[in-house]
Design a protein around this motif. Structure first.
Motif, short mmCIF file in Angstrom:
data_model
loop_
_atom_site.label_atom_id
_atom_site.label_comp_id
_atom_site.label_asym_id
_atom_site.label_seq_id
_atom_site.Cartn_x
_atom_site.Cartn_y
_atom_site.Cartn_z
N ASP A 1 -0.63 3.09 -16.99
CA ASP A 1 0.11 4.33 -17.20
C ASP A 1 1.51 4.20 -16.61
N ARG A 2 2.52 4.62 -17.36
CA ARG A 2 3.91 4.49 -16.91
C ARG A 2 4.16 5.25 -15.61
N ARG A 3 3.46 6.34 -15.42
CA ARG A 3 3.68 7.14 -14.21
C ARG A 3 3.19 6.45 -12.95
N ASP A 4 2.36 5.43 -13.10
CA ASP A 4 1.88 4.71 -11.92
C ASP A 4 3.03 4.07 -11.15
N ALA A 5 4.10 3.68 -11.88
CA ALA A 5 5.27 3.09 -11.21
C ALA A 5 5.95 4.11 -10.31
N TRP A 6 5.88 5.40 -10.68
CA TRP A 6 6.46 6.43 -9.81
C TRP A 6 5.70 6.53 -8.50
N SER B 1 0.83 -1.19 0.00
CA SER B 1 0.00 0.00 0.00
C SER B 1 0.87 1.24 0.00
N ALA B 2 0.97 1.86 -1.17
CA ALA B 2 1.72 3.11 -1.25
C ALA B 2 1.01 4.20 -0.48
N ARG B 3 -0.31 4.08 -0.38
CA ARG B 3 -1.07 5.12 0.33
C ARG B 3 -0.66 5.22 1.78
N LEU B 4 -0.51 4.06 2.45
CA LEU B 4 -0.12 4.09 3.85
C LEU B 4 1.31 4.60 4.02
N ALA B 5 2.16 4.34 3.04
CA ALA B 5 3.52 4.85 3.11
C ALA B 5 3.52 6.38 3.01
N TYR B 6 2.69 6.92 2.14
CA TYR B 6 2.57 8.38 2.06
C TYR B 6 2.03 8.95 3.37
N CYS B 7 1.06 8.25 3.96
CA CYS B 7 0.54 8.70 5.26
C CYS B 7 1.63 8.64 6.33
N GLY B 8 2.53 7.65 6.22
CA GLY B 8 3.65 7.58 7.16
C GLY B 8 4.56 8.79 7.04
N LEU B 9 4.81 9.23 5.82
CA LEU B 9 5.62 10.45 5.62
C LEU B 9 4.91 11.66 6.21
N ILE C 1 13.13 4.97 -1.66
CA ILE C 1 14.39 5.56 -1.14
C ILE C 1 14.62 6.94 -1.76
N ALA C 2 14.41 7.02 -3.08
CA ALA C 2 14.57 8.31 -3.76
C ALA C 2 13.53 9.32 -3.25
N LYS C 3 12.32 8.85 -3.00
CA LYS C 3 11.27 9.77 -2.51
C LYS C 3 11.62 10.33 -1.14
N ILE C 4 12.13 9.48 -0.28
CA ILE C 4 12.49 9.96 1.06
C ILE C 4 13.63 10.96 0.98
N VAL C 5 14.58 10.70 0.09
CA VAL C 5 15.69 11.65 -0.10
C VAL C 5 15.15 12.99 -0.59
N VAL C 6 14.23 12.95 -1.57
CA VAL C 6 13.64 14.19 -2.08
C VAL C 6 12.87 14.91 -0.98
N ALA D 1 1.51 15.00 -6.68
CA ALA D 1 0.11 15.10 -7.10
C ALA D 1 0.01 15.61 -8.53
N LEU D 2 0.82 16.62 -8.87
CA LEU D 2 0.83 17.15 -10.24
C LEU D 2 1.33 16.11 -11.23
N MET D 3 2.31 15.31 -10.82
CA MET D 3 2.84 14.27 -11.71
C MET D 3 1.80 13.19 -12.01
N MET D 4 0.84 13.01 -11.10
CA MET D 4 -0.15 11.95 -11.27
C MET D 4 -1.42 12.42 -11.98
N ILE D 5 -1.49 13.68 -12.38
CA ILE D 5 -2.68 14.18 -13.06
C ILE D 5 -2.91 13.39 -14.35
N GLY D 6 -4.11 12.89 -14.52
CA GLY D 6 -4.46 12.15 -15.74
C GLY D 6 -4.21 10.66 -15.67
#
Length: 377
Positions: A106-111, A30-38, A117-122, A95-100
């Protein structure tokens, strides 16, 4: 010495691999719960920065640009706002990257699901960079965040309405006597709690020898609303539930308490002024808890939908830790204290009541979640 170095390297490598595996597992489930963790981490970081970062901020020249001595409270709120801005930018960018994005093809779904790890660094880099921007940027964000926080308060109310209605419907659908008894018990407990708590509010915030008409009005309105909820819910033309009405009544009583407890320390009608620090801290903890729970619930309910309920970042966490006051104002050291906070919370209570009564009529054709999604579209 060589053995110790090898052992340290091995431990570091294992730790990195373990973290990477854990992040990968979380993203798959669940990516959603990971975002909530952040989001929850940003709340904790904001609190820590508010408590301990003042000496550090005083040493940064582009933050401490004053010719006179600025109170510590200004630096505390400035630190919270900078963490909040970095957190907001992180979620806004994604959120802007996921528009549409409509589906997983969709390839962006993988993002969205991977690269943690990259997201936490960002996320960390964005928060750190916010401590490099000038104060004028933070001032502008502070003004804008107050509007965003007000919107989130309404969304939080919607989440509560959605949760209580789903809770009530799930027990009714079981069609068993024990669940009917459970509904009755919850209803009675909630109403008894509402009226008992309202009695305590009269004791705490209407001390003898003082004219506390405003406090009496707030508390009386809360009791009247509790009765109104039950009467409307029992009306034959309304598809309502007394259990849901009782839960909303408790929440309104809680909002009334948090509003009255936010009155200034020197206000004579605030009977808890002797315990103002403890009350302020408890209100803050409860506020942060309800914020995190509402974000998690909205993530689970709204999921990957592209509605306004999808939980990016909530500016309310700035406002919780700054008490809805301006960083330029001469505020007290207490969190969530001041007349602005009082009126924001009491207006939230009234908005909750209005929204609940409005949705009672709409439940004949749709559930609360669908109603809200239609409002956001």
């Amino acid at each position: 010495m060589w053995c110790a170095s090898c052992l340290a390297s091995a431990c570091a490598g294992c730790t990195c691999n373990l973290c990477a595996s854990a992040l990968s597992a979380i993203s798959r489930r669940s990516a959603r719960l990971a975002y909530c963790g952040l989001f929850a981490a940003s709340l904790v970081l904001s609190f820590l920065m508010r408590q301990f970062a003042t000496p550090l901020l005083k040493q940064i020249p582009w933050i401490n640009t004053f010719d006179y001595t600025q109170p510590d409270e200004w630096f505390q709120m400035n630190a919270v706002l900078r963490v909040s801005l970095g957190n907001f930018l992180f979620f806004a960018i994604f959120a802007l990257m996921m528009i549409g994005v409509k589906d997983q093809n969709d390839r962006r779904d993988a993002w969205h699901h991977g690269g943690w790890i990259a997201k936490i660094v960002v996320w960390v880099v964005l928060i750190v960079l916010m401590f490099c921007v000038p104060n004028v940027v933070i001032t502008i964000y502070e003004v804008l965040s107050k509007f965003g926080s007000g919107l989130f308060l309404l969304v939080q109310v919607v989440m509560l309405l959605d949760f209580t209605n789903n809770w009530n419907d799930s027990w009714i659908e079981k069609d068993e006597q024990k669940w009917e008894i459970a509904l009755l018990v919850v209803t009675v407990v909630c109403y008894l709690s509402t009226f008992a708590f309202s009695g305590l509010l009269f004791t705490w915030f209407n001390p003898s020898g003082h004219d506390c008409g405003l406090n009496v009005f707030f508390i009386t309105m809360t009791i009247i609303l509790a009765f109104a909820f039950a009467i409307i819910a029992l009306h034959p033309q309304v598809n309502g539930s007394v259990m849901t009405a009782s839960v909303i009544s408790v929440y309104c009583a809680y909002l009334c308490y948090t509003s009255l407890s936010s009155e200034p320390d020197d206000y004579a009608c605030n009977g808890l002024h002797r315990h103002s620090k403890q009350v302020s801290m408890s209100a803050l903890i409860l506020g942060m808890l309800t914020t995190v729970l509402s974000v998690v619930y909205s993530a689970v309910r709204a999921g990957s939908s592209t509605t306004f309920l999808s939980p990016p970042s909530s500016p309310r966490s700035a406002m919780l830790l700054t008490g809805w006051t301006s960083a330029a104002s001469d505020s007290s050291e207490l969190m969530d204290v001041g007349w602005t906070t009082v009126w924001v919370r009491i207006c939230t209570e009234w908005a909750t009541a209005a929204l609940y009564i409005w949705t009672l009529g709409k439940r004949n054709t749709a559930n609360i979640g669908h109603i809200v999604l239609n409002l956001g579209s």
